[in-house]
Design a protein around this motif. Structure first.
Motif, short mmCIF file in Angstrom:
data_model
loop_
_atom_site.label_atom_id
_atom_site.label_comp_id
_atom_site.label_asym_id
_atom_site.label_seq_id
_atom_site.Cartn_x
_atom_site.Cartn_y
_atom_site.Cartn_z
N MET A 1 0.82 -1.20 0.00
CA MET A 1 0.00 0.00 0.00
C MET A 1 0.86 1.26 0.00
SD MET A 1 -3.04 -0.70 2.67
CE MET A 1 -3.01 -2.35 3.26
N GLY A 2 2.14 1.11 0.25
CA GLY A 2 3.00 2.27 0.32
C GLY A 2 2.91 2.99 1.65
N LEU A 3 2.57 2.27 2.68
CA LEU A 3 2.38 2.87 4.01
C LEU A 3 3.47 2.34 4.94
CD1 LEU A 3 -1.02 3.23 5.67
CD2 LEU A 3 0.91 2.46 7.00
N ASP A 4 4.21 3.24 5.56
CA ASP A 4 5.24 2.86 6.51
C ASP A 4 5.21 3.88 7.64
OD1 ASP A 4 7.42 1.80 7.82
OD2 ASP A 4 8.88 2.45 6.34
N THR A 5 4.84 3.44 8.84
CA THR A 5 4.67 4.39 9.94
C THR A 5 4.95 3.74 11.29
OG1 THR A 5 3.13 5.97 10.95
CG2 THR A 5 2.20 3.89 10.24
N ALA A 6 5.22 4.57 12.25
CA ALA A 6 5.33 4.11 13.64
C ALA A 6 3.91 3.89 14.17
CB ALA A 6 6.03 5.17 14.48
N VAL A 7 3.80 2.95 15.10
CA VAL A 7 2.52 2.66 15.75
C VAL A 7 2.73 2.78 17.25
CG1 VAL A 7 0.69 0.95 16.09
CG2 VAL A 7 1.86 1.10 13.88
N VAL A 8 1.89 3.61 17.89
CA VAL A 8 2.00 3.84 19.33
C VAL A 8 0.74 3.32 20.02
CG1 VAL A 8 3.49 5.85 19.03
CG2 VAL A 8 1.02 6.16 19.18
N GLY A 41 -8.20 -13.16 18.74
CA GLY A 41 -8.68 -11.80 18.98
C GLY A 41 -8.29 -10.83 17.88
N SER A 42 -8.87 -9.64 17.96
CA SER A 42 -8.65 -8.59 16.97
C SER A 42 -7.57 -7.61 17.42
CB SER A 42 -9.94 -7.78 16.75
OG SER A 42 -10.97 -8.60 16.28
N THR A 43 -6.72 -7.21 16.49
CA THR A 43 -5.75 -6.14 16.70
C THR A 43 -6.33 -4.93 15.98
OG1 THR A 43 -3.86 -7.63 16.76
CG2 THR A 43 -3.42 -5.31 16.22
N VAL A 44 -6.61 -3.84 16.68
CA VAL A 44 -7.19 -2.64 16.07
C VAL A 44 -6.13 -1.54 16.04
CG1 VAL A 44 -8.99 -0.87 16.23
CG2 VAL A 44 -9.51 -3.25 16.83
N ILE A 45 -5.85 -1.03 14.84
CA ILE A 45 -4.91 0.07 14.64
C ILE A 45 -5.64 1.18 13.88
CG2 ILE A 45 -2.73 0.82 13.63
CD1 ILE A 45 -1.71 -2.05 13.97
N ALA A 46 -5.61 2.39 14.45
CA ALA A 46 -6.32 3.53 13.87
C ALA A 46 -5.35 4.62 13.46
CB ALA A 46 -7.32 4.09 14.88
N GLY A 47 -5.73 5.39 12.45
CA GLY A 47 -4.90 6.51 12.01
C GLY A 47 -5.73 7.53 11.25
N PHE A 58 -3.01 7.21 7.14
CA PHE A 58 -3.86 6.16 6.61
C PHE A 58 -4.58 6.54 5.31
CE2 PHE A 58 -4.64 2.96 10.33
CZ PHE A 58 -3.31 2.56 10.23
N ALA A 59 -4.17 7.61 4.66
CA ALA A 59 -4.74 7.97 3.35
C ALA A 59 -4.63 6.82 2.35
CB ALA A 59 -4.10 9.24 2.82
N PRO A 60 -3.51 6.06 2.33
CA PRO A 60 -3.42 4.95 1.36
C PRO A 60 -4.49 3.87 1.54
CG PRO A 60 -1.24 5.50 2.18
CD PRO A 60 -2.23 6.26 3.03
N LEU A 61 -5.12 3.80 2.71
CA LEU A 61 -6.15 2.77 2.92
C LEU A 61 -7.32 2.94 1.96
CD1 LEU A 61 -6.39 2.38 6.80
CD2 LEU A 61 -4.83 1.28 5.19
N THR A 62 -7.56 4.14 1.48
CA THR A 62 -8.70 4.36 0.58
C THR A 62 -8.49 3.67 -0.77
OG1 THR A 62 -7.78 6.44 -0.26
CG2 THR A 62 -9.24 6.58 1.67
N ARG A 63 -7.26 3.25 -1.06
CA ARG A 63 -6.97 2.54 -2.32
C ARG A 63 -6.84 1.03 -2.11
NH1 ARG A 63 -3.30 6.70 -2.10
NH2 ARG A 63 -1.55 5.25 -1.89
N SER A 64 -7.07 0.56 -0.90
CA SER A 64 -6.88 -0.85 -0.58
C SER A 64 -7.98 -1.71 -1.16
CB SER A 64 -6.86 -1.04 0.94
OG SER A 64 -5.77 -0.36 1.47
N LYS A 65 -7.63 -2.96 -1.35
CA LYS A 65 -8.61 -3.93 -1.85
C LYS A 65 -8.29 -5.30 -1.26
CE LYS A 65 -5.91 -4.37 -6.08
NZ LYS A 65 -4.73 -3.86 -5.41
#
Length: 138
Positions: A1-8, A41-47, A58-65
């Motif tokens: 997706m071209g997404l690379d970020t830190a997760v806190v 269980g579910s792992t939930v990550i928000a951005g 998380f703008a790239p998520l709009t192009r996910s499939k």
């Protein structure tokens, strides 16, 4: 997706919603959900979708499939997932089906989408549901 970020780690805000990081370039793992790579269980990550400066983490998520691959790096090593569904739902409340500490493990990525409303922000939420792409690391 071209997404690379830190997760806190994040928790619940005073209004009951997820306390998304204020930095629009960082994603937040809801610490009351499973860790990435858990056996159940579910792992939930928000951005954020965007900011005043433009597209956010998380703008790239709009192009996910379905079928897209996601890799989450953890201290135990990388955990791979494959997107199984991309769902848009009205409202900001996280559906109860995504808050699970039992059952098959999955990753849920969450961001805003839909029309922007001046009084309350984005009307809808985008959910990427992803299943482990191989055996869980732990």
């Amino acid at each position: 997706m071209g997404l690379d970020t830190a997760v806190v780690p994040i928790g619940v805000a005073d209004d009951g919603g997820l306390d998304v990081p204020s930095d629009s370039t960082t994603a937040g793992w809801w610490r009351d959900t499973a860790e990435p790579g858990s056996s159940q269980g579910s792992t939930v990550i928000a951005g954020h979708l965007d900011s005043r400066q433009g597209p956010a983490v998380f703008a790239p998520l709009t192009r996910s499939k379905p079928g897209d691959q996601i890799t989450v790096s953890t201290s135990a090593g990388p955990v791979s997932y494959r997107v199984t569904a991309v769902i848009v739902r009205r409202g900001a409340a996280l559906p109860a089906e995504y808050i699970s500490t039992t059952g098959p493990h999955r990753l849920v990525l969450v961001t805003c989408t839909g029309p922007y409303q001046q009084a309350g922000g984005y009307r809808d939420r985008l959910y990427l549901d992803a299943a482990p792409a191989g055996p869980a690391n732990r």
